[in-house]
Design an enzyme around this catalytic site. Structure first.
Site, PDB file in Angstrom:
ATOM      1  N   TYR A 144     -10.233   0.570  -4.915  1.00  0.00           N
ATOM      2  CA  TYR A 144      -9.546   0.607  -3.613  1.00  0.00           C
ATOM      3  C   TYR A 144      -8.288   1.434  -3.769  1.00  0.00           C
ATOM      4  O   TYR A 144      -7.540   1.287  -4.745  1.00  0.00           O
ATOM      5  CB  TYR A 144      -9.197  -0.814  -3.175  1.00  0.00           C
ATOM      6  CG  TYR A 144      -8.361  -0.903  -1.912  1.00  0.00           C
ATOM      7  CD1 TYR A 144      -7.032  -1.346  -1.967  1.00  0.00           C
ATOM      8  CD2 TYR A 144      -8.879  -0.545  -0.678  1.00  0.00           C
ATOM      9  CE1 TYR A 144      -6.260  -1.422  -0.814  1.00  0.00           C
ATOM     10  CE2 TYR A 144      -8.102  -0.634   0.480  1.00  0.00           C
ATOM     11  CZ  TYR A 144      -6.796  -1.070   0.405  1.00  0.00           C
ATOM     12  OH  TYR A 144      -6.030  -1.152   1.547  1.00  0.00           O
ATOM     13  N   ASP A 239      -4.927   6.914  -9.653  1.00  0.00           N
ATOM     14  CA  ASP A 239      -4.264   5.992  -8.724  1.00  0.00           C
ATOM     15  C   ASP A 239      -3.661   4.869  -9.570  1.00  0.00           C
ATOM     16  O   ASP A 239      -4.353   3.934  -9.952  1.00  0.00           O
ATOM     17  CB  ASP A 239      -5.275   5.446  -7.709  1.00  0.00           C
ATOM     18  CG  ASP A 239      -4.628   4.416  -6.792  1.00  0.00           C
ATOM     19  OD1 ASP A 239      -5.284   4.012  -5.809  1.00  0.00           O
ATOM     20  OD2 ASP A 239      -3.478   4.013  -7.063  1.00  0.00           O
ATOM     21  N   LYS A 267       3.941  -0.280  -5.501  1.00  0.00           N
ATOM     22  CA  LYS A 267       4.166  -1.631  -6.015  1.00  0.00           C
ATOM     23  C   LYS A 267       5.419  -1.757  -6.893  1.00  0.00           C
ATOM     24  O   LYS A 267       6.537  -1.736  -6.388  1.00  0.00           O
ATOM     25  CB  LYS A 267       2.900  -2.118  -6.742  1.00  0.00           C
ATOM     26  CG  LYS A 267       1.694  -2.271  -5.770  1.00  0.00           C
ATOM     27  CD  LYS A 267       0.501  -2.851  -6.461  1.00  0.00           C
ATOM     28  CE  LYS A 267      -0.751  -2.726  -5.600  1.00  0.00           C
ATOM     29  NZ  LYS A 267      -0.936  -3.830  -4.642  1.00  0.00           N
TER      30      LYS A 267
HETATM   31  P1  KE4 Z   1      -0.441  -0.194  -0.311  1.00  0.00           P
HETATM   32  O1  KE4 Z   1      -0.668   0.792   0.811  1.00  0.00           O
HETATM   33  O2  KE4 Z   1      -1.005  -1.560  -0.004  1.00  0.00           O
HETATM   34  O3  KE4 Z   1       1.015  -0.253  -0.786  1.00  0.00           O
HETATM   35  O4  KE4 Z   1      -1.235   0.341  -1.591  1.00  0.00           O
HETATM   36  C1  KE4 Z   1      -2.605   0.609  -1.467  1.00  0.00           C
HETATM   37  C2  KE4 Z   1      -3.237   0.585  -2.844  1.00  0.00           C
HETATM   38  C3  KE4 Z   1      -3.520   1.787  -3.466  1.00  0.00           C
HETATM   39  N1  KE4 Z   1      -4.068   1.817  -4.702  1.00  0.00           N
HETATM   40  C4  KE4 Z   1      -4.353   0.673  -5.369  1.00  0.00           C
HETATM   41  C5  KE4 Z   1      -4.959   0.751  -6.734  1.00  0.00           C
HETATM   42  C6  KE4 Z   1      -4.087  -0.592  -4.780  1.00  0.00           C
HETATM   43  O5  KE4 Z   1      -4.392  -1.728  -5.451  1.00  0.00           O
HETATM   44  C7  KE4 Z   1      -3.511  -0.644  -3.492  1.00  0.00           C
HETATM   45  C8  KE4 Z   1      -3.242  -1.953  -2.780  1.00  0.00           C
HETATM   46  N2  KE4 Z   1      -3.665  -3.142  -3.468  1.00  0.00           N
HETATM   47  C9  KE4 Z   1      -3.940  -4.285  -2.617  1.00  0.00           C
HETATM   48  C10 KE4 Z   1      -4.464  -5.451  -3.444  1.00  0.00           C
HETATM   49  N3  KE4 Z   1      -5.378  -5.174  -4.416  1.00  0.00           N
HETATM   50  C11 KE4 Z   1      -2.726  -4.699  -1.874  1.00  0.00           C
HETATM   51  C12 KE4 Z   1      -2.824  -6.051  -1.232  1.00  0.00           C
HETATM   52  C13 KE4 Z   1      -3.169  -5.953   0.243  1.00  0.00           C
HETATM   53  O6  KE4 Z   1      -3.965  -5.061   0.634  1.00  0.00           O
HETATM   54  O7  KE4 Z   1      -2.637  -6.789   0.987  1.00  0.00           O
END
Ligand code: KE4
Length: 431
Positions: A144, A239, A267
């Site tokens: 993801y 990523d 993060k």
């Molecule tokens: P954000 O747009 O949520 O800051 O980041 C997206 C993203 C991009 N790449 C990776 C590897 C990620 O894990 C994420 C977001 N992770 C999720 C949970 N696995 C965030 C939690 C959520 O969606 O509420």
């Protein structure tokens, strides 16, 4: 009935916020029941609105590697706030932060700050297409990368066929520019590039996959991706939104010794405030506006508060020994959970790298989405609920990872292992 106040707040929220949450996974749909409403956090703990304490292994989905309400982060924020919250103009701190990022991340010569991981991956993809003049993107099933249209795409009917949307609202035409392959399958990557390499702008990968549960790269997988993409003049995008400053101070690329062309961060680098970043070689990054023709912008990009929290976070993480201690705690907890599962005769497949952990409820060895999805999600949901009831807060989905912070001590870890022993035993008895 438990968590009364959380239930009340959730029923109110659902009237005016879709699903009652501002991000889907928070709704507890994968585990049943209602989400826990948090009142505050401190160190390794969070406290819900009903006053219950939990040891927190979500850590805001990764950002809080220093734990909740770290005094030095709060102090840095208070100092920054006194000077104003946002200017929409350059500040010295952005340059200080940028130089910390490129000094830490081996492959980055230039970096651009954005407001989320999604913005980072979205911008990196656009840059890759603008730089190469190609349209095709390769990703892996189970990875993801945020809610970017081009990346909300699942594998077509056959491996390496044109993608199909994995969300309503994503156009079929756009999805067809994304090809999805099985994670850890270098043979499939080789075959795809041998046929279509000349059309592929970039391959984006989580160097350690944290969004299908935790899946580590097989020996040679990342090196293979580096060779194949270079051979075809496609860009390799890591990523590292999860792994950046998580698995080592240099991220997964520092840990595994691979240099991607572009890196996406988020993060941890925001210290709990909204930040993302993407960066790489200068010859690529100079194509970004206003230098080049690839447009990307953001009102709050480089926001002084988020940058101040990020600078302080990286300063603390850069202290020698930080990652060794985190990795020891990760290994200790992972071993304890595996032992507890084995004693209760519950088959699990565990993974751990540094302070990042995963536990699949399957007897199979998990190397990709196909094997991850053999997990018994019902059993996981019962485990999750038992742990929650006993004061341990895990990610409410089998297909997420657990995070340890520097604030987690061995008392927390031992309590978690003892709690898991009870939870696994209850699974065995069916109670
Ligand atoms: P954000 O747009 O949520 O800051 O980041 C997206 C993203 C991009 N790449 C990776 C590897 C990620 O894990 C994420 C977001 N992770 C999720 C949970 N696995 C965030 C939690 C959520 O969606 O509420």
């Amino acid at each position: 009935m438990e968590r009364i106040k959380s239930q009340e707040l959730f029923s109110q929220a659902k009237k005016i916020i879709p699903g009652g949450v501002n991000s889907p996974v928070r709704a507890f749909k994968a585990v049943g029941g209602n989400p826990v409403y948090i009142d505050h956090g401190q160190g390794s703990k969070i406290y819900d609105v009903d006053g219950k304490e939990y040891i927190d292994y979500v850590c805001s989905w990764g950002p809080l590697i220093l734990g909740h309400a770290h005094p030095q982060i709060l102090a840095a924020l208070q100092k920054a706030m006194a000077k104003g919250t946002s200017f929409g103009a350059p500040t010295e701190r952005e340059t200080e932060f940028a130089s910390m990022l490129i000094n830490a991340v081996p492959s980055m010569e230039m970096v651009r700050l954005v407001n989320s991981g999604t913005e980072a991956t979205m911008s990196a993809l656009r840059l890759a297409r603008g730089f190469t003049g190609r349209n095709k993107i390769v990703k892996f099933e189970g990875c993801y990368h945020g809610h970017v249209d081009s990346l909300l795409v699942k594998a077509g009917s056959g491996a390496a066929t044109l993608g199909t949307p994995d969300s309503a609202g994503v156009s079929v035409a756009l999805a067809q520019d994304t090809i999805t392959l099985p994670y850890n399958d270098l043979k499939a990557v080789k075959e795809l590039f041998s046929k279509h390499g000349g059309q592929i702008a970039a391959l984006i990968v989580e160097p350690v996959a944290g969004n299908m549960g935790l899946v580590l790269p097989k020996e040679g997988f990342l090196e293979g991706l580096r060779q194949i993409t270079a051979q075809h003049d496609s860009l390799l995008i890591f990523d590292e939104v999860i792994t950046g400053f998580r698995v080592s101070f240099g991220g997964a690329q520092g840990f595994y010794g691979i240099k991607p062309d572009l890196t996406c961060l988020g993060k941890i680098i925001g210290g709990g405030l909204p930040v993302g970043a993407y960066g790489g070689k200068e010859e690529i990054m100079k194509h970004i506006a206003p230098l080049g023709a690839v447009y990307q912008a953001g009102t709050l990009a480089g926001n002084p508060l988020a940058v101040s929290a990020g600078i302080e976070t990286l300063k603390i993480l850069s202290k020698p020994g930080t990652y060794e201690v985190l990795a020891e705690k990760g290994a200790y907890l992972s071993l304890g959970l595996q032992t507890a599962a084995r004693q209760a005769k519950i088959p699990v497949c565990a993974a751990q790298v540094g302070s990042l952990l995963g536990l699949f409820f399957t007897p199979n060895t998990v190397t990709d989405w196909g094997s991850a999805s053999t997990s018994n999600t019902t059993l996981f949901a019962r485990y999750f609920s038992s742990m929650l009831k006993q004061g341990v807060y895990l990610a409410p989905s089998q297909y997420e990872s657990s995070f340890i912070s520097t604030a987690h001590n061995y008392e927390d870890l031992d309590k978690t292992i003892a709690t898991a022993e009870c939870a696994f035993q209850s699974l065995g008895t069916g109670s």
